[in-house]
Design an enzyme around this catalytic site. Structure first.
Site, PDB file in Angstrom:
ATOM      1  N   LYS A  23       0.841  -1.206   0.000  1.00  0.00           N
ATOM      2  CA  LYS A  23       0.000   0.000   0.000  1.00  0.00           C
ATOM      3  C   LYS A  23       0.870   1.249   0.000  1.00  0.00           C
ATOM      4  CE  LYS A  23      -1.685   1.547   4.019  1.00  0.00           C
ATOM      5  NZ  LYS A  23      -1.381   2.976   4.328  1.00  0.00           N
ATOM      6  N   ASN A  24       1.913   1.243   0.833  1.00  0.00           N
ATOM      7  CA  ASN A  24       2.700   2.469   1.024  1.00  0.00           C
ATOM      8  C   ASN A  24       3.756   2.700  -0.046  1.00  0.00           C
ATOM      9  OD1 ASN A  24       1.095   2.926   3.180  1.00  0.00           O
ATOM     10  ND2 ASN A  24       2.621   2.455   4.744  1.00  0.00           N
ATOM     11  N   ARG A  92      -4.093   9.921   4.409  1.00  0.00           N
ATOM     12  CA  ARG A  92      -2.925  10.782   4.576  1.00  0.00           C
ATOM     13  C   ARG A  92      -2.246  11.036   3.233  1.00  0.00           C
ATOM     14  NH1 ARG A  92       0.095  14.236   7.734  1.00  0.00           N
ATOM     15  NH2 ARG A  92       2.308  13.964   7.277  1.00  0.00           N
ATOM     16  N   CYS A 116      -5.059   7.902   9.356  1.00  0.00           N
ATOM     17  CA  CYS A 116      -4.985   7.426  10.734  1.00  0.00           C
ATOM     18  C   CYS A 116      -4.671   8.571  11.704  1.00  0.00           C
ATOM     19  CB  CYS A 116      -3.897   6.355  10.850  1.00  0.00           C
ATOM     20  SG  CYS A 116      -4.270   4.927   9.845  1.00  0.00           S
ATOM     21  N   ARG A 121       0.487  14.923  12.982  1.00  0.00           N
ATOM     22  CA  ARG A 121       0.802  14.612  11.560  1.00  0.00           C
ATOM     23  C   ARG A 121       0.803  15.880  10.699  1.00  0.00           C
ATOM     24  NH1 ARG A 121      -1.557   8.990   9.554  1.00  0.00           N
ATOM     25  NH2 ARG A 121       0.457   8.905   8.504  1.00  0.00           N
ATOM     26  N   ASP A 305       4.684   0.644  12.021  1.00  0.00           N
ATOM     27  CA  ASP A 305       3.453   0.033  11.489  1.00  0.00           C
ATOM     28  C   ASP A 305       3.260  -1.407  11.924  1.00  0.00           C
ATOM     29  OD1 ASP A 305       3.430   1.785   8.283  1.00  0.00           O
ATOM     30  OD2 ASP A 305       2.891   2.391  10.315  1.00  0.00           O
ATOM     31  N   ILE A 327       8.020   7.072  16.709  1.00  0.00           N
ATOM     32  CA  ILE A 327       7.677   7.775  15.468  1.00  0.00           C
ATOM     33  C   ILE A 327       6.470   8.688  15.659  1.00  0.00           C
ATOM     34  CG2 ILE A 327       6.995   7.502  13.045  1.00  0.00           C
ATOM     35  CD1 ILE A 327       9.854   6.568  13.605  1.00  0.00           C
ATOM     36  N   ARG A 399      -8.467  -0.592   4.487  1.00  0.00           N
ATOM     37  CA  ARG A 399      -7.579   0.393   3.859  1.00  0.00           C
ATOM     38  C   ARG A 399      -6.229  -0.231   3.506  1.00  0.00           C
ATOM     39  NH1 ARG A 399      -6.647   5.418   7.252  1.00  0.00           N
ATOM     40  NH2 ARG A 399      -5.418   5.825   5.403  1.00  0.00           N
TER      41      ARG A 399
END
Ligand code: EPZ
Length: 419
Positions: A23-24, A92, A116, A121, A305, A327, A399
């Site tokens: 996904k990322n 995001r 999220c 952020r 994550d 993080i 997601r």
């Protein structure tokens, strides 16, 4: 509110899982498609975040077509440099469209991204990178805009912290700027290296390393053709499913090197893990020992994550573990829900907590996901509860986990999703 129900669990999972595209990686690559004459993205997962990115592309003057696991993106001649708020609020990654739209149209606007709730952020480092390249940026309430009518100029972009998204914004903008750029103190996540491979396939000249060097093309890129890397967080989540049930799994299309710190923790806890090529095998014992201390940090360290998923696993092992989340300033949303299922976890502050393993199952309860990885952690907790559990907020899980009910059922989990 949609809900996942895990039935009659507390039994070892076993079998084979095929890991999907990351996904990322796919999300920044779909944003980067805006820089290209056209883009073909293979192994692109079917996820709600991908659908949201497709909506942004279609609104911004592009066609988005899918054939199986391959998606095709092409400009359709229209121009729309502003992404509507309703689309930005879904995730995001909407902020990642700011730089590509700026490069293509000379101006762009997005709204503060959704996604999220892991703390404030901010996007200040995205704007810093664009300003270093000569853009003018403006924040007006929730709206963020950028302009660079005379194009961008290569520059040295020194990030005060290795932000994944800001590194991606810097790389995409620099790829089309005039002259050379270097990103200092970049995030080095594998997904960023994958984005560089995508951009280089379209003619960019990016060399990925401790400092990321980019020779700007002074214009848009050519035709991109790229295969999305496997999703390392999905792979880690299924490894955790084996570990939390004392099961045995064979993961296909999974690269162990990308999650080495997590694999090391599982081995220290007693799991046997073998990997080769693009596969990972795990055989987990019934009895797991907790490490004394774990902390998250930027790649190549233990990834944030996988912290919620590990926390669920620690809850049923033997021993005591102090965990520090370095993080995000508030990525503890899974803890009250795990405690509801009987987990013994003491929160010390917004970044640290201690898990005292039950050395036994969790209780079956109805719990609520507050974000994607929290949802994944709660599903794992259901696997370790005698009668499973119900996880509200199931839409968060969709997601980031393709075909999760099918994949879980294939390894012996009785699970159902109700929209
Ligand atoms: C990416 O988010 C991932 N999302 C996240 O995955 C992941 O947790 C995160 O990187 C860290 O690895 C995607 O790739 C779509 P950051 P991103 O910018 O880019 C601060 C998941 O579950 N920061 O590296 O938003 C920020 O507040 C998601 O798949 C600034 O201060 O992460 C945070 O504390 C969750 N200013 C830290 O940096 C900025 O301009 C790390 O954020 C940007 C970030």
């Amino acid at each position: 509110m949609s809900c996942f129900t895990v039935y009659a669990a507390d039994m070892p999972v076993s079998g084979e899982v095929s890991i999907s595209g990351a996904k990322n990686s796919a999300l920044p690559e779909l944003a980067a498609a805006v820089l290209c004459e056209s883009a073909v993205l293979e192994n692109c997962p079917r996820l709600s975040d991908i659908e949201a990115a497709a909506e942004i592309l279609k609104t911004s003057g592009f066609t988005f077509k899918r054939t199986g696991e391959t998606v095709f993106v092409e400009p359709n001649g229209k121009k729309s440099a502003a992404v509507p708020a309703k689309l930005c609020g879904k995730m995001r990654s909407s902020v990642l469209f700011l730089a590509p739209l700026l490069c293509r149209f000379g101006e762009s606007a997005v709204y503060m991204p959704g996604g999220c709730c892991l703390g404030s952020r901010p996007v200040d480092l995205h704007l810093y990178a664009l300003e270093k390249l000569g853009a003018k940026t403006q924040t007006n309430g929730d709206m963020i805009s950028a302009s660079a009518q005379s194009g961008l100029l290569g520059a040295e972009i020194s990030l005060p912290l290795p932000s994944v998204g800001a590194t991606e914004t810097a790389i995409m903008a620099a790829a089309c700027a005039k002259g050379e750029s270097v990103v200092i103190n970049p995030a080095l996540e594998p997904e960023i290296e994958d984005l560089c491979r995508f951009l280089n396939s379209a003619g960019a000249e990016i060399s990925f390393g401790r400092e990321i060097k980019i020779k700007g093309k002074n214009g848009l890129l050519g035709r991109a053709l790229h295969r999305v890397m496997p999703d390392r967080i999905e792979a880690g989540t299924y490894l955790a499913a084996a570990a939390i049930t004392g099961g045995e799994l064979f993961l296909k299309n999974a690269e162990a090197g990308n999650i080495a710190p997590f694999i090391g923790i599982l081995e220290d806890m007693g799991c046997i893990i073998k990997s080769g090529g693009k596969n990972i095998y795990i055989d987990a014992p019934k009895h797991l020992y907790l490490p004394e201390y774990v902390e998250t940090a930027p790649y190549p360290a233990f990834p944030t994550d996988l912290q919620p998923q590990l926390t669920a696993l620690l809850s049923v092992g033997d021993g005591k573990c102090l965990v520090r989340e370095n993080i995000f300033e508030s990525r503890l949303g899974h803890i009250p829900q795990l405690k509801k299922m009987g987990a013994d976890i003491e929160i010390h502050d917004e970044r640290t907590f201690t898990v005292r393993g039950l050395n036994g199952p969790l209780e079956s309860k109805r719990v609520r996901a507050c974000d994607l990885r929290c949802g994944a952690a709660l599903l794992l907790a259901g696997l370790a509860a005698e009668n499973g559990n119900c996880v509200d907020g199931g839409e968060y899980i969709l997601r980031g986990y393709e075909d999760i009910c099918k994949k879980m059922s294939l390894i012996g989990v009785k699970i159902k999703y109700r929209a």
